[in-house]
Design an enzyme around this catalytic site. Structure first.
Site, PDB file in Angstrom:
ATOM      1  N   ASP A   1     -20.819  41.374   7.596  1.00  0.00           N
ATOM      2  CA  ASP A   1     -21.687  40.064   7.676  1.00  0.00           C
ATOM      3  C   ASP A   1     -22.479  39.910   6.333  1.00  0.00           C
ATOM      4  O   ASP A   1     -23.081  40.818   6.027  1.00  0.00           O
ATOM      5  CB  ASP A   1     -22.632  40.178   8.916  1.00  0.00           C
ATOM      6  CG  ASP A   1     -23.411  38.889   9.375  1.00  0.00           C
ATOM      7  OD1 ASP A   1     -23.571  38.049   8.059  1.00  0.00           O
ATOM      8  OD2 ASP A   1     -23.918  38.945  10.257  1.00  0.00           O
TER       9      ASP A   1
ATOM     10  N   CYS B   1     -26.157  40.940   6.525  1.00  0.00           N
ATOM     11  CA  CYS B   1     -26.372  42.337   7.403  1.00  0.00           C
ATOM     12  C   CYS B   1     -26.797  43.127   6.086  1.00  0.00           C
ATOM     13  O   CYS B   1     -26.280  43.415   5.235  1.00  0.00           O
ATOM     14  CB  CYS B   1     -25.169  42.641   7.870  1.00  0.00           C
ATOM     15  SG  CYS B   1     -24.977  44.414   8.123  1.00  0.00           S
TER      16      CYS B   1
ATOM     17  N   CYS C   1     -24.707  45.727   5.009  1.00  0.00           N
ATOM     18  CA  CYS C   1     -23.497  45.496   4.529  1.00  0.00           C
ATOM     19  C   CYS C   1     -23.798  45.289   3.290  1.00  0.00           C
ATOM     20  O   CYS C   1     -22.721  45.594   2.318  1.00  0.00           O
ATOM     21  CB  CYS C   1     -22.871  44.152   5.349  1.00  0.00           C
ATOM     22  SG  CYS C   1     -22.242  44.432   7.120  1.00  0.00           S
TER      23      CYS C   1
ATOM     24  N   ARG D   1     -22.283  38.035  12.451  1.00  0.00           N
ATOM     25  CA  ARG D   1     -22.660  38.115  13.757  1.00  0.00           C
ATOM     26  C   ARG D   1     -23.621  37.327  14.362  1.00  0.00           C
ATOM     27  O   ARG D   1     -23.559  37.218  15.968  1.00  0.00           O
ATOM     28  CB  ARG D   1     -23.840  39.428  13.575  1.00  0.00           C
ATOM     29  CG  ARG D   1     -23.305  40.737  13.199  1.00  0.00           C
ATOM     30  CD  ARG D   1     -24.202  41.798  12.758  1.00  0.00           C
ATOM     31  NE  ARG D   1     -24.931  41.015  11.557  1.00  0.00           N
ATOM     32  CZ  ARG D   1     -26.141  41.774  11.452  1.00  0.00           C
ATOM     33  NH1 ARG D   1     -26.547  42.644  11.987  1.00  0.00           N
ATOM     34  NH2 ARG D   1     -27.064  41.230  10.676  1.00  0.00           N
TER      35      ARG D   1
END
Length: 145
Positions: free
Chosen positions: A18, A21, A24, A48
């Site tokens: 994502d 994120c 991430c 998400r």
């Protein structure tokens, strides 16, 4: 997928990611370390917040960019990526993630099909992948007649 290929590949992982994120982003900020460990990273999008989110629109824009790798890196740094639309696999990536049980990102999938939820640094991931590779049952194509 958007692929960051190791110059001397030992392993390949697919990572559901994502753009927004935090973990991430941390993982991607260290992409050179993964590549140095011989880990080729193939990214699949898993926004998400769903289809009607900024994260989804960013994923589509990255996919539609002329240089997807550079656009992904910019997006992960929270830099502006030109808004674009085109045929893209984001919905397919999301469906695959759901089918594989993704409930968070990053979700790392190894060549052997193991799922590693969450962030793992490059050195630790390389150790995990080496262990998996040494303990994996050979495929039919690996067997000698």
């Amino acid at each position: 997928m958007i692929v960051f290929a190791a110059k001397q590949p030992k392993y390949v992982v697919s990572i559901f990611t994502d753009i927004d994120c935090g973990y991430c982003r941390k993982l991607h900020s260290e992409i050179e370390q993964y590549l140095a460990e011989g880990i080729t990273v193939r990214y699949l999008f898993f926004p998400r917040a769903g289809r009607d989110s900024d994260s989804y629109r960013k994923a589509v824009s990255v996919w539609c960019a002329k240089d997807r790798n550079a656009a992904l890196t910019r997006a992960k740094r929270d830099e502006k990526v030109e808004s674009k639309e085109c045929d893209n696999p984001v919905d397919e990536h999301m469906s695959l993630g759901i089918a594989m049980g993704a409930n968070g990102t990053p979700m790392i999938v190894t060549e052997g099909g193991e799922i590693i939820p969450g962030y793992v640094n490059a050195k630790q991931l390389a150790k995990m992948l080496a262990y998996e590779k040494s303990n994996r049952k050979p495929d039919a194509k690996d067997k000698r007649s």
